[in-house]
Design an enzyme around this catalytic site. Structure first.
Site, PDB file in Angstrom:
ATOM      1  N   SER A  39       0.847  -1.213   0.000  1.00 14.50           N
ATOM      2  CA  SER A  39       0.000   0.000   0.000  1.00 14.50           C
ATOM      3  C   SER A  39       0.864   1.238   0.000  1.00 14.50           C
ATOM      4  CB  SER A  39      -0.858   0.115   1.263  1.00 14.50           C
ATOM      5  OG  SER A  39      -1.342  -1.086   1.680  1.00 14.50           O
ATOM      6  N   HIS A  97      -3.118 -10.706   1.242  1.00 14.64           N
ATOM      7  CA  HIS A  97      -2.890 -10.680   2.688  1.00 14.64           C
ATOM      8  C   HIS A  97      -3.608 -11.834   3.377  1.00 14.64           C
ATOM      9  CE1 HIS A  97      -2.419  -6.496   1.337  1.00 14.64           C
ATOM     10  NE2 HIS A  97      -1.567  -6.349   2.329  1.00 14.64           N
ATOM     11  N   TYR A  99      -5.402 -11.597   5.957  1.00 11.20           N
ATOM     12  CA  TYR A  99      -6.743 -11.191   6.409  1.00 11.20           C
ATOM     13  C   TYR A  99      -7.820 -11.365   5.349  1.00 11.20           C
ATOM     14  CZ  TYR A  99      -5.666  -6.729   4.070  1.00 11.20           C
ATOM     15  OH  TYR A  99      -5.315  -5.774   3.149  1.00 11.20           O
ATOM     16  N   GLU A 100      -7.400 -11.623   4.082  1.00 11.56           N
ATOM     17  CA  GLU A 100      -8.395 -11.842   3.033  1.00 11.56           C
ATOM     18  C   GLU A 100      -9.095 -13.187   3.204  1.00 11.56           C
ATOM     19  OE1 GLU A 100      -6.800 -10.848  -0.925  1.00 11.56           O
ATOM     20  OE2 GLU A 100      -5.435  -9.474   0.093  1.00 11.56           O
ATOM     21  N   MET A 214       0.301  -5.906   8.403  1.00 12.53           N
ATOM     22  CA  MET A 214      -0.462  -7.120   8.099  1.00 12.53           C
ATOM     23  C   MET A 214       0.123  -7.892   6.913  1.00 12.53           C
ATOM     24  SD  MET A 214      -4.260  -5.510   8.621  1.00 12.53           S
ATOM     25  CE  MET A 214      -4.562  -4.235   9.867  1.00 12.53           C
ATOM     26  N   SER A 215       1.420  -7.760   6.690  1.00 10.10           N
ATOM     27  CA  SER A 215       2.007  -8.434   5.520  1.00 10.10           C
ATOM     28  C   SER A 215       3.460  -8.814   5.768  1.00 10.10           C
ATOM     29  CB  SER A 215       1.925  -7.500   4.305  1.00 10.10           C
ATOM     30  OG  SER A 215       2.807  -6.404   4.461  1.00 10.10           O
ATOM     31  N   ASN A 238       1.204   5.617   9.724  1.00 11.38           N
ATOM     32  CA  ASN A 238       0.366   6.083  10.837  1.00 11.38           C
ATOM     33  C   ASN A 238       1.044   5.693  12.143  1.00 11.38           C
ATOM     34  OD1 ASN A 238      -0.880   3.274   9.821  1.00 11.38           O
ATOM     35  ND2 ASN A 238      -1.136   3.402  12.029  1.00 11.38           N
ATOM     36  N   HIS A 250      -7.517   4.088   6.416  1.00 11.09           N
ATOM     37  CA  HIS A 250      -6.761   3.655   5.241  1.00 11.09           C
ATOM     38  C   HIS A 250      -6.395   4.833   4.327  1.00 11.09           C
ATOM     39  CE1 HIS A 250      -5.191   0.664   2.509  1.00 11.09           C
ATOM     40  NE2 HIS A 250      -5.980   1.059   1.529  1.00 11.09           N
TER      41      HIS A 250
END
Ligand code: 8IG
Length: 276
Positions: A39, A97, A99-100, A214-215, A238, A250
């Site tokens: 991202s 990811h 979380y998918e 998260m990756s 952040n 996001h």
């Protein structure tokens, strides 16, 4: 067997097949280095010039369409010319990811494909939350080590891989010579898709973590297990939960990535020829 069935039944065979398709489509039999752009990193890759090839990742065996804004799901091939040395870079714009909820195999398929395509160095980029209070938003940090809080490994069976030098010290030294202002930190892998609670961030800081995202961690392990050298760079987009009292969103991540893109692009362009 469908391509997706192959990915789950024999992930290395799926990666091999995807690598062969990449060689055929790009006309490049061997790539040297791969980059996974997370991202906010997508526009940093513009610094590498005009791609020699681009297509949608899902055209290759085992790849899924993108699930998140800022993750475009393209595969590109670049020719990088430096002092007469010609390098080929394979670039994945976006990643899958944990979380998918698709499982671990799609998460590590890009890096496995990259290694099968010949890549000896894998550069993993991400946007993350800053736990270390000395970090500012927009600051890049080299991943020195990680803590996996997902307890999910891309490896199964009696494969007791040593992770002492997972984030290659050799490569970190080269990158720090390129930009001596770069800090190093410990990255925590958090499954998501929720961000952490302030209490969880306090726990992570107490454990010695500097960054949370998260990756990256499964990809680093999968690449290392196949013998590639790994560079991980996090862009702090952040402050982690509870650090400033601000809420997380996001859009802030995408904006911080865009603001840092030129610096990140110049860093990648400068450093890649020195890694190989
Ligand atoms: I960007 O604060 C980004 N990704 N887990 N926590 C976690 N992942 C993130 C964060 C964050 N910021």
């Amino acid at each position: 067997m469908t391509q997706t069935e192959l990915l789950f039944k024999d992930p290395l065979a799926a990666a091999e097949q995807a690598a062969q398709e990449i060689a055929t489509k790009t006309g490049v039999t061997h790539h040297d280095v791969a980059l996974v752009m997370g991202s906010g990193w997508i526009s940093a890759v513009d610094a590498l010039g005009v791609p020699a090839f681009e297509c949608n990742a899902e055209e290759f065996t085992g790849f899924f369409p993108p699930a998140v804004e800022g993750h475009s799901g393209k595969v590109r091939s670049y020719e990088i010319d430096s002092d007469g040395k010609k390098l080929r870079a394979l670039v994945f714009l976006g990643r899958t990811h944990l979380y998918e909820g698709k499982g671990i195999e799609p998460v590590v398929h890009s890096v496995r494909t990259a290694v099968k395509a010949g890549c000896k160095v894998i550069i993993l980029t991400n946007a993350c939350g800053g736990i270390n209070t000395s970090y500012s938003v927009g600051q890049p940090v080299l991943i020195r080590d990680h803590i996996s809080l997902t307890a999910v490994s891309p490896l199964s069976g009696a494969t007791f891989v040593d992770l002492t030098d997972l984030y290659s010290k050799r490569i970190r030294e080269i990158v720090k010579r390129e930009d001596s202002s770069l800090q190093e930190g410990v990255y925590v892998h958090w499954r998501g898709p929720t961000y952490e609670t302030p209490a969880e961030i306090l726990m992570m800081r107490t454990m010695g973590a500097d960054l949370v995202g998260m990756s990256t961690v499964p990809e680093a392990i999968a690449a290392h297990a196949l013998g590639a050298e790994v560079l991980g760079i996090s862009l702090v987009t952040n402050a982690a939960a509870g650090v400033t009292g601000e809420k997380l969103n996001h859009e802030e991540v995408i904006a911080a990535g865009k603001a840092a893109a030129d610096r990140m692009g110049a860093l990648l362009k400068g450093v890649i020829p020195k890694l190989l």
